[in-house]
Design an enzyme around this catalytic site. Sequence first.
Site, PDB file in Angstrom:
ATOM      1  NE  ARG A 103      -3.160   2.620   2.654  1.00 58.30           N
ATOM      2  CZ  ARG A 103      -3.279   3.390   3.726  1.00 58.30           C
ATOM      3  NH1 ARG A 103      -2.922   2.952   4.916  1.00 58.30           N
ATOM      4  NH2 ARG A 103      -3.783   4.601   3.626  1.00 58.30           N
ATOM      5  CG  HIS A 148      -1.304   8.894   3.443  1.00 57.44           C
ATOM      6  ND1 HIS A 148      -1.436   7.542   3.673  1.00 57.44           N
ATOM      7  CD2 HIS A 148      -0.875   9.421   4.620  1.00 57.44           C
ATOM      8  CE1 HIS A 148      -1.088   7.261   4.926  1.00 57.44           C
ATOM      9  NE2 HIS A 148      -0.741   8.395   5.515  1.00 57.44           N
ATOM     10  CD  GLU A 193      -4.900   7.373  10.099  1.00 53.32           C
ATOM     11  OE1 GLU A 193      -4.442   8.421  10.561  1.00 53.32           O
ATOM     12  OE2 GLU A 193      -4.598   6.258  10.555  1.00 53.32           O
ATOM     13  CG  ASN A 336      -5.150   3.264   8.656  1.00 55.37           C
ATOM     14  OD1 ASN A 336      -5.233   2.278   7.908  1.00 55.37           O
ATOM     15  ND2 ASN A 336      -4.649   4.414   8.265  1.00 55.37           N
ATOM     16  CE1 TYR A 338      -1.855   3.404  12.772  1.00 52.82           C
ATOM     17  CE2 TYR A 338       0.179   2.474  13.620  1.00 52.82           C
ATOM     18  CZ  TYR A 338      -0.554   2.977  12.566  1.00 52.82           C
ATOM     19  OH  TYR A 338       0.001   3.050  11.314  1.00 52.82           O
ATOM     20  CD  GLU A 407      -1.582   3.722   8.211  1.00 48.98           C
ATOM     21  OE1 GLU A 407      -1.261   4.100   9.355  1.00 48.98           O
ATOM     22  OE2 GLU A 407      -1.790   4.502   7.269  1.00 48.98           O
TER      23      GLU A 407
HETATM   24  C1  NOJ Z   1      -1.463   6.741  10.472  1.00 47.44           C
HETATM   25  C2  NOJ Z   1      -1.052   7.442   9.228  1.00 47.44           C
HETATM   26  O1  NOJ Z   1      -1.846   7.053   8.150  1.00 47.44           O
HETATM   27  C3  NOJ Z   1       0.422   7.306   8.890  1.00 47.44           C
HETATM   28  O2  NOJ Z   1       0.741   8.264   7.946  1.00 47.44           O
HETATM   29  C4  NOJ Z   1       1.249   7.422  10.157  1.00 47.44           C
HETATM   30  O3  NOJ Z   1       2.614   7.442   9.879  1.00 47.44           O
HETATM   31  C5  NOJ Z   1       0.899   6.281  11.067  1.00 47.44           C
HETATM   32  N1  NOJ Z   1      -0.507   6.342  11.406  1.00 47.44           N
HETATM   33  C6  NOJ Z   1       1.698   6.231  12.363  1.00 47.44           C
HETATM   34  O4  NOJ Z   1       1.426   7.343  13.139  1.00 47.44           O
END
Ligand code: NOJ
Length: 513
Positions: A103, A148, A193, A336, A338, A407
């Site tokens: 990607r 992006h 995002e 995405n 985290y 992600e």
């Molecule tokens: C989300 C973002 O899409 C990406 O650009 C970023 O580097 C990562 N998270 C980590 O923060």
Amino acid sequence: MLWKGFLVCAALLALAECKAARSVGHEPRKFPDGFLFGTATASYQIEGAWDKDGKSPNIWDHMTHSDPCLIKDCSNGDVADDSYHLYKRDVEMMRELGIDYYRFSMSWTRLMPTSFSDYINPAGVEFYNNYINEMMKYNITPMVTLYHWDLPQKLQEMGGWTNPNIVDWYADYARTVYSLFGDRVKFWITMNEPNIVCYNGYGDTSMAPRLNLKGVAEYLCAKNLLMAHAKAWHIYDEEFRSTQGGTVSITLSSTWFEPEDKNNEDHVQAAEDSNQFDWGQYAHPIFSESGGFPPEMVKNIGAKSAAQGFARSRLPEFTEEEKAYVRGTSDYFGLNHYSSKLAYRNESAYGYHEAPSFFDDTDTVSYNLEEWKIGESDFVKVTPWGFYNILTKIRKDYNNPSVYITENGFATLGGLEDEDRITYYRSYLAAMLDAIDEGSDIKAYTAWSIMDNFEWMQGYTERFGLYEVDYSDPARPRTPRKSAFVYKEIVRTRTLDFDYEPDTTVMTIDEGH
Ligand code: NOJ
């Protein structure tokens, strides 16, 4: 080896459901047949060549050049990983890892330096053709993000995402990209995002263009961005799908909000509202039955705006026609994810945030726990249970859509022995497998990132790479970390083995790659 994630989970058991604890153990777990693995990057974070061969400035070029030390290490993406010149090495790394797809995003101002479709830059087209063709030579499927975060600076000066004309400007860009590369690219992501684009860029100072027009601009941005996404989806559907046969969706950022106390109704509602504001804001208009912004947002922002003396809600409405236009504009759910936060609401939550603002509109307070931190970096807290919870909610709320994890990843401060990243990946993959076992239709997993890159306001201080990049060397050498070897084995065996210890002496390309 006791899985560190379990400790993280155990610390939380009194507070929240901790499903991922079920994943603890040493039994290897298989991924479903046909499951795909990839890695991801984005144009401004890796390409460099910021003004080469006709490219014009985007908002990140503009911001980092006008005020360099807004970025933690006063750096910028002028050279970054120099992928503009080193793309063959990037593809070699994809082959080393054995991934199915890659990607990456395209730079609007490299392809269309005027911002508009009156002029297509041949050097930009050649660069992306080379990148795509090099991947395809080795059976690596390109997955392309159209946007992006690197908006043409010229469009920003005309209001950027708050100007409704951007729906057409973006649609022209999308059509151009489909026609240039759609013969080979079959996986499209319209936007990366949106909540970070709109909240951090327009309602705050934590991303370019740092407008900080709280409680108003982020919502105008959200509506225009959703309309632009929908238009790009319809253009593909009507003009390209029958000949190109690809899929188009959007990728949402997502923090999981867990009630601080699950037995307290106010906390439960606070967490639900936070989830709706954070990612439901973009998921509800596209994936729900009723369309439009989530009812929680419409209600809260409408009532607050009236009490604050605004003539109308600060949240723009979708007409019924617009709701119908946006609803269903996705061929899969791009996620995405985290980390997570705890949320609560009590008397102190009212007036806790400055008003008007996105956070004041939620009437909640959220935070994370120090125990969720592993390693030296503070950037990504480890909460695999939140990944399981959000995947489960998406399955239940939106009728089990196909989900592509676009992600997921962990930051360190550098170094090749990245045990903490390995712990993170294993715990999150286990949580994802738990959701799959319970019926979630998850098709693919994308590790962020294949290599270190420009981490926005953090510059090069936070490192997300499976490969380390040496920024002190103009040749930008890339060296595999231990996590690269572990990920490679997961991809090769399609199995999550908690006990696998790689031999990290030499990275090879396996047969067939
Ligand atoms: C989300 C973002 O899409 C990406 O650009 C970023 O580097 C990562 N998270 C980590 O923060």
